[in-house]
Enzyme design. Structure first.
Site, PDB file in Angstrom:
ATOM      1  N   ASP A   1      30.454  -2.597 -19.974  1.00 43.59           N
ATOM      2  CA  ASP A   1      31.447  -2.504 -19.065  1.00 43.59           C
ATOM      3  C   ASP A   1      30.282  -2.027 -18.098  1.00 43.59           C
ATOM      4  OD1 ASP A   1      33.320  -2.443 -20.978  1.00 43.59           O
ATOM      5  OD2 ASP A   1      34.669  -1.132 -19.903  1.00 43.59           O
TER       6      ASP A   1
ATOM      7  N   LYS B   1      37.763  -5.017 -14.433  1.00 43.53           N
ATOM      8  CA  LYS B   1      38.527  -3.814 -14.751  1.00 43.53           C
ATOM      9  C   LYS B   1      38.589  -3.114 -13.590  1.00 43.53           C
ATOM     10  CE  LYS B   1      36.926   0.259 -17.389  1.00 43.53           C
ATOM     11  NZ  LYS B   1      35.744   0.888 -18.390  1.00 43.53           N
TER      12      LYS B   1
ATOM     13  N   LYS C   1      41.506  -5.447 -17.401  1.00 39.50           N
ATOM     14  CA  LYS C   1      41.359  -4.119 -18.073  1.00 39.50           C
ATOM     15  C   LYS C   1      41.732  -3.104 -17.094  1.00 39.50           C
ATOM     16  CE  LYS C   1      38.543  -0.603 -20.571  1.00 39.50           C
ATOM     17  NZ  LYS C   1      37.187  -0.446 -21.201  1.00 39.50           N
TER      18      LYS C   1
END
Length: 322
Positions: free
Chosen positions: A159, A222, A258
């Site tokens: 991430d 995300k 996400k």
């Protein structure tokens, strides 16, 4: 279907011009967000089923300064056994292999997580934040090395956080080049690109950053680090989901989504599942394409499952976080 090589070739031509002309209809996005928030949720056995499904989308996360090997071990155990077995048996779901989608930790804790999951005998992926999380304000060389080290330690999902200044100053090609380098450093690991939408200034910037992250090879986009003042919100999510849909229509490539930050209640999780289902369809309701970044959400979902099974709410000690 466009290959990513073609996207690289076209970005500095047609696509860069197209990106510069994008505008998001802010009032329309807000109206759509209000519809989602006003909707009544499912009840009884349907709610229980959707909550169990939500569990399988959670990236169970700990990103605290006081993380130790022992609480990483507890986190991994909870990822493998997210709901008490007697509750699953009451729902006839004890043999379905319900786990969280992944565990998410700092790079220095990847080895601890890999070791704990191996000891537990499960293959839940380990995700690591990287690239100067959460601010992304360290040197690019350092950020790339952080990715490589996390992958070497066993992380299969990374991430990354973008440099928000590139968005705020309109340096779209530089943003694209940065994420391409992240993609290369990840190797075979999945790349989840955190846009930190609460710091991008406008919904138009959110759409542009989403599209560039996907063009550059991100497997997921995300919303947030969870450390910003404003994290996952429905207006931002709608813009990002529409970007994912547009990208799919243009290229044939499915990119995951996400949301993260501030998603704490079971009711919240149902709203997010509903939004993804309506905007992208059932195809996206699987861990390969949808995740929820959360640290406390699982506790409330288990509490709601407990209430559904027993008819009463659990005391704190009934459902410890393992």
């Amino acid at each position: 279907m466009f290959a990513f090589a073609n996207l690289c070739m076209y970005f500095r031509g047609t696509y860069s011009v197209w990106i510069s002309k994008i505008q998001v209809n802010h009032p329309a996005v807000l109206r759509r967000a209000e519809q989602i928030q006003a909707r009544r949720t499912v009840k009884k056995e349907w709610q229980a089923a959707w909550l169990l499904k939500a569990v399988t989308f959670i990236d169970l996360t700990t990103l605290s300064g006081d993380d130790t090997s022992s609480n990483i071990q507890r986190l991994c155990y909870k990822a493998k056994y997210p709901i008490r077995e007697d509750l699953l048996k009451a729902l006839n779901m004890h043999d379905k292999g319900i786990t969280t989608a992944a565990v998410c930790v700092y790079p220095a804790r990847v080895c601890d997580a890999v070791k704990a999951l191996k000891a537990a005998g499960c293959n839940i992926p380990v995700a690591s934040v990287a690239t100067g999380f959460p601010a992304g304000q360290t040197h690019l060389k350092t950020r790339l090395e952080e990715i490589r080290l996390a992958v070497e330690d066993g992380a299969t999902e990374i991430d990354v956080v973008i440099n928000r200044s590139l968005v705020l100053t309109g340096q779209w090609e530089a943003l694209y080049d940065e994420i391409r380098q992240f993609r290369k450093a990840c190797g075979e690991a999945h790349l989840k690109t955190i846009l930190a939408t609460g710091e991008l200034g406008s919904l138009t910037n959110v759409y542009k950053a989403s599209m560039i992250a996907m063009m550059a090879g991100s497997d997921f986009i995300k919303t947030s680090t969870g450390k910003e003042t404003v994290n996952a919100t429905f207006p931002v999510a709608i813009v990002m989901l529409r970007a994912i849909r547009d990208f799919f229509w243009k290229t044939g490539n499915k990119i995951g989504f996400k949301p993260a930050g501030g998603i704490r209640s079971a009711k919240d999780s149902l709203a997010w599942l509903s939004l993804v289902k309506e905007e992208l369809g059932d195809e996206w309701l699987k861990p390969e394409l949808f995740r929820i970044g959360a640290s406390t959400l699982l506790s409330d979902i288990e509490r709601q499952i407990y209430h559904h099974v027993t008819g009463r709410y659990a005391a704190y000690h009934d459902l410890p976080m393992s």
